[in-house]
Design a protein around this motif. Structure first.
Motif, PDB file in Angstrom:
ATOM      1  N   UNK A 289       2.141  -6.738 -10.966  1.00 24.30           N
ATOM      2  CA  UNK A 289       3.186  -5.833 -11.428  1.00 24.30           C
ATOM      3  C   UNK A 289       2.729  -4.402 -11.188  1.00 24.30           C
ATOM      4  N   UNK A 290       3.585  -3.602 -10.568  1.00 21.59           N
ATOM      5  CA  UNK A 290       3.320  -2.183 -10.345  1.00 21.59           C
ATOM      6  C   UNK A 290       4.200  -1.373 -11.279  1.00 21.59           C
ATOM      7  N   UNK A 291       3.706  -0.216 -11.696  1.00 28.60           N
ATOM      8  CA  UNK A 291       4.551   0.755 -12.371  1.00 28.60           C
ATOM      9  C   UNK A 291       5.321   1.550 -11.328  1.00 28.60           C
ATOM     10  N   UNK A 292       6.141   2.493 -11.779  1.00 31.11           N
ATOM     11  CA  UNK A 292       6.922   3.293 -10.845  1.00 31.11           C
ATOM     12  C   UNK A 292       6.073   4.416 -10.256  1.00 31.11           C
ATOM     13  N   UNK A 293       6.251   4.689  -8.957  1.00 31.57           N
ATOM     14  CA  UNK A 293       5.567   5.785  -8.290  1.00 31.57           C
ATOM     15  C   UNK A 293       6.510   6.986  -8.246  1.00 31.57           C
ATOM     16  N   UNK A 294       6.031   8.189  -8.620  1.00 35.78           N
ATOM     17  CA  UNK A 294       6.923   9.356  -8.721  1.00 35.78           C
ATOM     18  C   UNK A 294       7.756   9.615  -7.468  1.00 35.78           C
ATOM     19  N   UNK A 295       7.180   9.459  -6.288  1.00 37.75           N
ATOM     20  CA  UNK A 295       7.921   9.772  -5.075  1.00 37.75           C
ATOM     21  C   UNK A 295       8.737   8.626  -4.519  1.00 37.75           C
ATOM     22  N   UNK A 296       8.788   7.493  -5.229  1.00 35.36           N
ATOM     23  CA  UNK A 296       9.513   6.333  -4.737  1.00 35.36           C
ATOM     24  C   UNK A 296       8.563   5.176  -4.466  1.00 35.36           C
ATOM     25  N   UNK A 297       8.974   3.988  -4.876  1.00 35.71           N
ATOM     26  CA  UNK A 297       8.071   2.842  -4.824  1.00 35.71           C
ATOM     27  C   UNK A 297       7.824   2.309  -3.424  1.00 35.71           C
ATOM     28  N   UNK A 298       8.603   2.755  -2.422  1.00 36.84           N
ATOM     29  CA  UNK A 298       8.287   2.314  -1.061  1.00 36.84           C
ATOM     30  C   UNK A 298       6.948   2.894  -0.611  1.00 36.84           C
ATOM     31  N   UNK A 299       6.484   3.959  -1.274  1.00 35.42           N
ATOM     32  CA  UNK A 299       5.207   4.562  -0.914  1.00 35.42           C
ATOM     33  C   UNK A 299       4.015   3.652  -1.183  1.00 35.42           C
ATOM     34  N   UNK A 300       4.211   2.660  -2.036  1.00 35.74           N
ATOM     35  CA  UNK A 300       3.117   1.740  -2.321  1.00 35.74           C
ATOM     36  C   UNK A 300       2.560   1.113  -1.042  1.00 35.74           C
ATOM     37  N   UNK A 301       3.431   0.892  -0.068  1.00 38.98           N
ATOM     38  CA  UNK A 301       3.011   0.146   1.115  1.00 38.98           C
ATOM     39  C   UNK A 301       3.067   0.981   2.396  1.00 38.98           C
ATOM     40  N   UNK A 302       2.934   2.294   2.266  1.00 38.22           N
ATOM     41  CA  UNK A 302       2.794   3.112   3.461  1.00 38.22           C
ATOM     42  C   UNK A 302       1.370   2.981   4.008  1.00 38.22           C
ATOM     43  N   UNK A 303       1.252   3.132   5.325  1.00 36.66           N
ATOM     44  CA  UNK A 303      -0.031   2.905   5.974  1.00 36.66           C
ATOM     45  C   UNK A 303      -1.154   3.776   5.445  1.00 36.66           C
ATOM     46  N   UNK A 304      -0.845   5.045   5.126  1.00 31.46           N
ATOM     47  CA  UNK A 304      -1.878   5.954   4.637  1.00 31.46           C
ATOM     48  C   UNK A 304      -2.435   5.530   3.291  1.00 31.46           C
ATOM     49  N   UNK A 305      -1.732   4.638   2.599  1.00 28.94           N
ATOM     50  CA  UNK A 305      -2.107   4.248   1.242  1.00 28.94           C
ATOM     51  C   UNK A 305      -2.891   2.934   1.217  1.00 28.94           C
ATOM     52  N   UNK A 306      -3.417   2.501   2.350  1.00 32.14           N
ATOM     53  CA  UNK A 306      -4.122   1.224   2.418  1.00 32.14           C
ATOM     54  C   UNK A 306      -5.592   1.403   2.020  1.00 32.14           C
ATOM     55  N   UNK A 307      -6.073   0.675   1.002  1.00 30.99           N
ATOM     56  CA  UNK A 307      -7.481   0.789   0.630  1.00 30.99           C
ATOM     57  C   UNK A 307      -8.382   0.224   1.730  1.00 30.99           C
ATOM     58  N   UNK A 308      -9.424   0.965   2.045  1.00 33.87           N
ATOM     59  CA  UNK A 308     -10.343   0.555   3.101  1.00 33.87           C
ATOM     60  C   UNK A 308     -11.685   1.236   2.876  1.00 33.87           C
ATOM     61  N   UNK A 309     -12.649   0.879   3.690  1.00 28.58           N
ATOM     62  CA  UNK A 309     -13.965   1.493   3.577  1.00 28.58           C
ATOM     63  C   UNK A 309     -13.886   3.001   3.823  1.00 28.58           C
ATOM     64  N   UNK A 310     -12.989   3.419   4.700  1.00 31.28           N
ATOM     65  CA  UNK A 310     -12.883   4.836   5.051  1.00 31.28           C
ATOM     66  C   UNK A 310     -12.431   5.701   3.885  1.00 31.28           C
ATOM     67  N   UNK A 311     -11.592   5.157   3.006  1.00 31.30           N
ATOM     68  CA  UNK A 311     -11.116   5.958   1.867  1.00 31.30           C
ATOM     69  C   UNK A 311     -11.685   5.466   0.538  1.00 31.30           C
ATOM     70  N   UNK A 312     -12.835   4.788   0.629  1.00 28.52           N
ATOM     71  CA  UNK A 312     -13.548   4.299  -0.554  1.00 28.52           C
ATOM     72  C   UNK A 312     -12.702   3.313  -1.365  1.00 28.52           C
ATOM     73  N   UNK A 313     -11.859   2.549  -0.655  1.00 31.91           N
ATOM     74  CA  UNK A 313     -11.072   1.461  -1.232  1.00 31.91           C
ATOM     75  C   UNK A 313     -10.095   1.957  -2.296  1.00 31.91           C
ATOM     76  N   UNK A 314      -9.545   3.134  -2.045  1.00 37.95           N
ATOM     77  CA  UNK A 314      -8.553   3.698  -2.951  1.00 37.95           C
ATOM     78  C   UNK A 314      -7.187   3.646  -2.272  1.00 37.95           C
ATOM     79  N   UNK A 315      -6.220   3.052  -2.910  1.00 38.59           N
ATOM     80  CA  UNK A 315      -4.877   2.970  -2.340  1.00 38.59           C
ATOM     81  C   UNK A 315      -4.132   1.774  -2.903  1.00 38.59           C
ATOM     82  N   UNK A 316      -2.814   1.799  -2.783  1.00 36.76           N
ATOM     83  CA  UNK A 316      -1.972   0.733  -3.334  1.00 36.76           C
ATOM     84  C   UNK A 316      -1.426  -0.214  -2.273  1.00 36.76           C
ATOM     85  N   UNK A 317      -1.615   0.110  -1.006  1.00 33.77           N
ATOM     86  CA  UNK A 317      -1.117  -0.761   0.070  1.00 33.77           C
ATOM     87  C   UNK A 317      -2.093  -1.919   0.257  1.00 33.77           C
TER      88      UNK A 317
END
Length: 400
Positions: A289-317
């Motif tokens: 379950x996700x809460x609401x994202x201020x800019x719109x919930x489609x942002x949860x799965x934008x490419x820039x939001x993918x957790x990975x080693x490069x961004x220290x595993x921070x992101x909702x995608x």
């Protein structure tokens, strides 16, 4: 006010902060002890000259024993209403007891967060390159038609009726039905026949004529011939998620998708990456379950939001979706002018269903139990703006 308190520990131990915090709302914390928190009218409230708040005092009783004990306290007259802090969805028996009672009524508001079945489209092990021979999970979910077939195998209306009854509504996309701009014919629904056709198009075959066994890959790009369409579903220990997980397992079995349900404690399920299965992108399917994202919930799965080693595993995608068209459509919602907003939202919803990082299920409604006397006027919001709403609407003039 707190001169001389120089450290964080000092602030945490300062009694004035903990029992008389600074605030400008309608009520002031005025008493603590023996399971009661007392709040009284704030004479400096900015609407005080308008006669607000309407209540002189509110007492919060801390009831041990959960929803059942709270329901009994309401019936016995120990309290006037029950707020949404009780996890009513985990107490369906209590809700069933409240609904036929003529002396009480349920106030139901749509919850902001939404429950969804997330696809592990791109595991983190694919980030260097995809090599199933080296131990990478077969690319079972890379074709969006497979994900759409799984969507159409799920009878979400039946799931809703079995778990929430008439308290919620099925979401057509990353938006609830009342806010969606999708035309009816653009929505995905329960259609197991179409789902089977899509799976066949991808190359998943009923190799043994036994509908109880998973389909096999015969001509699925990137997947070894003979690989079973078998997936692991991660769920939390909550009864609500457990019931949904079993329903998902049963529905997908009818379409030839094998599901193994694995229950994980919340701290393990939501642990940071790379070790955590969600934020480390190490899962097939996950019920979250996700809460609401201020800019719109489609942002949860934008490419820039993918957790990975490069961004220290921070992101909702956590699905690992990489779709330029989805990213563009989602960004368009944020940038749209007022007259363009509806069309931008509709396009973003259409792209969400086409790329499909997750199956939208439904939101968890917020529920309050009130006396049916009509004493409470207007809509009393739960959660964050509870005090403001109850201050403004108050109780009817004829009520004690």
């Amino acid at each position: 006010l707190y001169a001389g308190v120089e450290t964080l520990q000092g602030l945490e131990n300062e009694e004035a902060i903990n029992k008389s915090p600074i605030g400008y709302g309608p009520f002031i914390p005025s008493g603590w002890g023996d399971g009661v928190m007392q709040f009284t009218r704030n004479p400096y409230y900015f609407q005080a000259l308008d006669g607000l708040p309407k209540f002189d005092q509110i007492d919060f009783l801390l009831v041990e024993g959960g929803a059942q004990a709270a329901w009994e306290a309401l019936q016995n007259g120990e309290c006037d209403l029950l707020d949404s802090s009780y996890n009513w969805i985990e107490s369906p028996a209590v809700l069933d007891a409240v609904q036929p009672e003529s002396n009480f009524e349920l106030l139901i508001e749509a919850g902001g967060g939404w429950t969804q079945l997330v696809f592990g489209i791109r595991p983190a092990s694919y980030d260097d390159f995809y090599n199933p021979q080296a131990g990478d999970r077969p690319d079972l979910l890379g074709d969006n038609r497979t994900r759409q077939a799984i969507f159409q195998c799920l009878d979400r209306d039946a799931m809703l009726a079995a778990t929430l009854g008439d308290l919620g509504g099925v979401w057509p996309s990353f938006l609830p039905a009342e806010r969606s701009q999708l035309e009816e014919d653009a929505r995905l629904g329960y259609d197991p026949v179409m789902a089977s056709e899509l799976l066949a198009q991808v190359g998943w075959v009923d190799h043994d004529g036994d509908p109880s066994t998973p389909l096999q890959a015969w001509n699925v790009p990137g997947v070894t011939i003979g690989t079973s369409l078998s997936l692991e579903l991660l769920v939390s220990p909550y009864d609500f998620h457990q019931d949904l997980g079993l329903a998902i397992q049963d529905d997908l079995a009818q379409c030839g998708v094998g599901i193994t349900m694995t229950t994980m404690p919340l701290d393990a399920l939501y642990a940071p990456g790379p070790e955590g299965p969600l934020f480390g992108r190490q899962f097939d399917l996950a019920l979250i379950s996700w809460g609401q994202m201020p800019g719109g919930d489609c942002q949860y799965y934008q490419g820039w939001n993918m957790p990975s080693e490069e961004n220290y595993w921070i992101g909702t995608n956590i699905a690992g979706l990489l779709s330029e068209s989805n990213d563009t459509a989602c960004s368009g919602v944020t940038l749209a002018l007022p007259g363009e907003k509806d069309a931008a939202v509709r396009q973003a919803e259409e792209m969400f269903l086409r790329s499909l990082p997750a199956v939208p299920l439904f939101s968890i409604p917020k529920v309050m139990v009130l006396p049916a006397s009509g004493c409470f006027e207007g809509e009393i919001s739960t959660e964050s703006d509870f005090f403001v709403q109850i201050a403004q609407f108050g109780m009817g003039e004829m009520c004690p």
